[in-house]
Design an enzyme around this catalytic site. Sequence first.
Site, mmCIF file in Angstrom:
data_model
loop_
_atom_site.group_PDB
_atom_site.id
_atom_site.type_symbol
_atom_site.label_atom_id
_atom_site.label_comp_id
_atom_site.label_asym_id
_atom_site.label_seq_id
_atom_site.Cartn_x
_atom_site.Cartn_y
_atom_site.Cartn_z
ATOM 1 N N GLY A 4 30.941 93.921 -67.726
ATOM 2 C CA GLY A 4 30.666 92.580 -68.226
ATOM 3 C C GLY A 4 30.473 92.473 -69.723
ATOM 4 O O GLY A 4 30.176 91.398 -70.228
ATOM 5 N N THR A 31 34.907 89.747 -65.334
ATOM 6 C CA THR A 31 34.105 88.858 -66.170
ATOM 7 C C THR A 31 34.926 88.080 -67.183
ATOM 8 O O THR A 31 34.750 86.857 -67.327
ATOM 9 C CB THR A 31 33.007 89.660 -66.893
ATOM 10 O OG1 THR A 31 32.148 90.267 -65.929
ATOM 11 C CG2 THR A 31 32.187 88.761 -67.802
ATOM 12 N N LYS A 77 35.953 100.298 -52.871
ATOM 13 C CA LYS A 77 35.666 100.604 -54.268
ATOM 14 C C LYS A 77 34.227 101.093 -54.303
ATOM 15 O O LYS A 77 33.291 100.342 -54.030
ATOM 16 C CB LYS A 77 35.836 99.383 -55.168
ATOM 17 C CG LYS A 77 35.600 99.735 -56.641
ATOM 18 C CD LYS A 77 35.526 98.511 -57.523
ATOM 19 C CE LYS A 77 35.114 98.936 -58.926
ATOM 20 N NZ LYS A 77 34.734 97.792 -59.777
#
Length: 263
Positions: free
Chosen positions: A165, A214, A104
């Site tokens: 987040g 998150t 990634k």
Amino acid sequence: MTAKQQSDDNIIINGREFSSRLFVGTGKFSSVQSMVGAIKASGAEIVTVALRRVDIDNPVDDIISALGGLDILILPNTSGARNADEAVRLARLARAAGCEPWIKLEVTPDPNYLLPDPIETLKAAKILVKDGFTVMPYINADPILAKRLQDAGVHTVMPLGSPIGSNQGLRTKDSIRIIIEQAEVPVVVDAGLGAASHAAQAMELGADAVLVNTAIAVSKNPAMMAHSFMLGTIAGREAFLAGIPSKRETAEASSPLTGFLRE
């Protein structure tokens, strides 16, 4: 129904099939036990791990050893890389340590907003594709960049829904819709999804998968939240496949008013 029971609707990335369309991250959990419980509850088959957080050469590293017992693909990510050179170096280190050549790709030079650098991301993607990696780049919801990355040979594009987040949901919905419309590779909505309904919305747009970290990790009950995201992902995908009716400006009765009523 669980994500792993949807065998007739698998997502295929670089020739490899996955039945779950929910990918999860491993950051911010209060404990390794909480992380493992959430991963199991999510049904995820792809789990991202930030290379800067683990000792990939150490088989008894808490995170690596815990993930090793699960039936998942560990997807290293280059989180923390500030430019293409750093990202490429991290990817090569992971492969040298025995990780599968899947990465990634994240290049985020600004520590305050963690927005991906489009120029350095494209540069790194070209190098890593030539190196034989399965490359999954994290990007702003930029349809032009998504096309350029696809032309470079990446295997997914991963546009953000909102900042990492932030739990703000799909703030980039219109751009993601264009990316999906033009996509030649799977589109994975990554970052900012804060509730199961956000995952459902992304899937209803036609995204191929979502990645969540998150919202699961900082919830009061990570395993339960992970399960809710699994259900939201499935619901959104099924709604997309079923064909979501278009919106109307006026009301229309759901029950006919002719044919069975008699004066």
